[in-house]
Design an enzyme around this catalytic site. Structure first.
Site, mmCIF file in Angstrom:
data_model
loop_
_atom_site.group_PDB
_atom_site.id
_atom_site.type_symbol
_atom_site.label_atom_id
_atom_site.label_comp_id
_atom_site.label_asym_id
_atom_site.label_seq_id
_atom_site.Cartn_x
_atom_site.Cartn_y
_atom_site.Cartn_z
ATOM 1 N N HIS A 51 0.471 -1.244 0.183
ATOM 2 C CA HIS A 51 0.035 -0.196 -0.067
ATOM 3 C C HIS A 51 0.419 1.411 -0.025
ATOM 4 O O HIS A 51 0.963 2.012 1.031
ATOM 5 C CB HIS A 51 -0.738 -0.280 1.174
ATOM 6 N N HIS A 53 1.299 5.017 -1.617
ATOM 7 C CA HIS A 53 0.319 6.009 -2.750
ATOM 8 C C HIS A 53 1.869 6.895 -3.443
ATOM 9 O O HIS A 53 2.885 7.453 -2.665
ATOM 10 C CB HIS A 53 0.182 7.351 -2.282
ATOM 11 N N ARG A 55 1.715 8.795 -6.412
ATOM 12 C CA ARG A 55 1.278 10.102 -6.537
ATOM 13 C C ARG A 55 1.605 10.649 -8.012
ATOM 14 O O ARG A 55 1.265 11.334 -9.313
ATOM 15 C CB ARG A 55 2.434 11.501 -5.576
ATOM 16 N N ASP A 145 -9.057 2.418 -2.684
ATOM 17 C CA ASP A 145 -8.821 2.900 -2.007
ATOM 18 C C ASP A 145 -8.375 4.841 -1.475
ATOM 19 O O ASP A 145 -8.347 5.819 -2.450
ATOM 20 C CB ASP A 145 -7.170 2.728 -1.537
ATOM 21 N N ASP A 298 0.423 2.500 3.906
ATOM 22 C CA ASP A 298 0.122 3.806 3.187
ATOM 23 C C ASP A 298 0.477 5.178 3.255
ATOM 24 O O ASP A 298 -0.049 6.344 3.982
ATOM 25 C CB ASP A 298 -1.684 3.961 4.562
HETATM 26 N N1 NCD Z 1 -3.760 7.423 4.283
HETATM 27 C C1 NCD Z 1 -4.700 8.809 3.838
HETATM 28 O O1 NCD Z 1 -5.089 9.317 4.558
HETATM 29 N N2 NCD Z 1 -4.683 9.014 2.659
HETATM 30 C C2 NCD Z 1 -4.462 8.771 1.261
HETATM 31 C C3 NCD Z 1 -6.186 8.122 0.777
HETATM 32 C C4 NCD Z 1 -6.789 7.737 2.252
HETATM 33 O O2 NCD Z 1 -6.903 6.873 2.633
HETATM 34 O O3 NCD Z 1 -7.658 8.912 2.229
HETATM 35 C C5 NCD Z 1 -4.050 9.739 0.676
HETATM 36 O O4 NCD Z 1 -3.836 9.296 -1.066
HETATM 37 O O5 NCD Z 1 -3.709 10.040 0.488
#
Ligand code: NCD
Length: 420
Positions: A51, A53, A55, A145, A298
């Site tokens: 998991h 991100h 971007r 997500d 995350d």
């Molecule tokens: N985990 C987070 O706090 N943020 C995630 C997406 C999300 O799950 O809100 C994001 O893409 O920034």
């Protein structure tokens, strides 16, 4: 290709030995090799993040595939799964192939794209799951997500669709009607601060529904960022019944609590929100028990203007890749088999990433990381490789240091520094 000799390394905490890396594989001997003094260092299979991100495309000011890959390698990772909430959304073969290709070009970790479940993450219509699965990116995990697949009929159809190729739906479990306007965990602290709460039941209700749907369909469900003690109980029961469900917890939900929101520092704003000390204790126990299968970061980089503003306007999310190992080490201690299982083997198995999460036996692909458990470091956001700075650990002293990372026998990190 250079041959390496990791001199005096401890493989997963075992007695010191020499490990050789030849032609991208782990071997037991070699005529000539570049020697890396690994005395006091522990070798782990390269970490795998389910998991992340990254971007890109769309918010390259917050992170790119390249900067995120470098952050991952420095964090000990050899593979990351890139979430679909980019702009445009990764809901088509074109976008997932772009992310996959950018990952290959960066060449620091294997970047495995996750595809969106619904078109534009809008929760109305299934995305082209089959086209993403058969694309060059070979997508096996699908997730909206950032948003929950809240419509139960759509969730059922998604689970049915991916069953044909043993795919996985990774759910962001948040019943949206229960979290409208939510700013933090609903509880004593939110009451005191007068902030709208995000109740635990909004997560637990969706997990309860989804394990029933997954059981009914006979399909694979993965639950993203589990954050409450109640969710752990729902998962425990589902697993005991044989439901094909796996679950992840983030490093921050293993350590931080909702009390931090009292600072009104948006660096602590995250979705799902930081919960109570009781939840943290239940999540730790579940990770040890295996009710929660993996630690996933995350990693959610955000540009300064999206974080350094009033709490209510700040985007949720915090960095994770460059601190995850240290946080897990501080939570679990030097339980190397457990750390390797929850941060490498099991995530690699869930994502179907061959060559990752191996036992580091002779002949395995040399995807590994060397860690110094006795080192300490003070987190300085300015030194992070991520393009963003939103770490909750600024100025904190953390245990452990990633000394080197190898991807298919080539170093991506040496002496704690990225090779490129
Ligand atoms: N985990 C987070 O706090 N943020 C995630 C997406 C999300 O799950 O809100 C994001 O893409 O920034």
């Amino acid at each position: 290709m250079t041959t390496y000799r990791l001199k005096g390394v401890s493989v997963l905490g075992a007695a010191p030995t020499d490990l050789f890396i030849t032609d991208g594989l782990i071997s037991d001997k070699s005529a000539s090799a570049e020697v890396i003094d690994a005395a006091g260092l522990v070798a782990l299979p390269g970490l795998v993040d389910l998991h992340t991100h990254l971007r890109e495309p769309g918010r390259e000011d917050a992170e790119t595939v390249e900067t995120g890959s470098r952050a991952a390698a420095l964090g000990g990772y050899t593979a990351v799964c890139a979430m679909a909430n980019t702009s445009p959304v990764a809901d088509s073969a074109g976008v997932v192939e772009q992310v996959w290709r950018l990952g290959r070009e960066a060449g620091m970790v294997d970047v495995q794209p996750i595809g969106a479940v619904t078109v534009g993450l809008a929760g109305k219509q299934l995305a082209e799951l089959g086209a993403m699965a058969t694309s060059a990116a070979n997508v096996r995990i699908f997730s909206d997500d950032g948003f929950c697949v809240a419509d139960p009929r759509l969730m059922r159809r998604a689970l049915e669709y991916v069953k044909a190729f043993d795919g996985i739906i990774a759910q962001h479990a948040e019943e949206p009607r229960l979290t409208e306007g939510a700013q933090m965990h609903e509880g004593e602290v939110s009451t005191r601060l007068g902030l709208t709460g995000w109740p635990a039941v909004a997560e637990e209700a969706i997990i309860a529904r989804d394990v029933l749907l997954a059981e009914h369909v006979g399909s694979r469900l993965h639950v993203c960022h589990v954050s409450t003690a109640g969710s752990v109980e729902v998962l425990r029961q589902a697993k005991a019944r044989g439901v094909r469900v796996t679950a992840e917890v983030t490093p921050h939900h293993l350590l931080l609590t909702d009390e931090l929101a009292a600072s009104y520092d948006p660096v602590y704003k995250v979705n799902p929100p930081l919960r109570t000390a009781g939840d943290v204790a239940a999540l730790r126990q579940a990770l040890v028990d295996g009710v929660i299968d993996v630690v996933a970061t995350d990693h959610a980089p955000h540009a300064v203007e999206d974080k350094e503003c009033e709490w209510a306007y700040a985007r949720p999310g915090m960095l994770g890749l460059e601190t995850a190992f240290s946080i897990v080490l501080s939570v679990l201690g030097e339980q190397w088999e457990l750390i390797a299982d929850r941060m490498s083997r099991t995530p690699a198995r869930i994502a179907g990433l061959d060559g990752h999460g191996t036992d580091l036996a002779v002949g395995s692909p040399a995807n590994l990381t060397l860690v110094d458990p006795s080192a300490r470091r003070v987190v300085d956001p300015a030194e992070l490789a991520s393009r963003s700075r939103n770490t909750p650990y600024s100025g904190t002293t953390l245990p452990g240091r990633i000394v080197a990372t190898f991807l298919r026998g080539e170093p991506t990190v040496l002496d704690g520094k990225a090779v490129k």
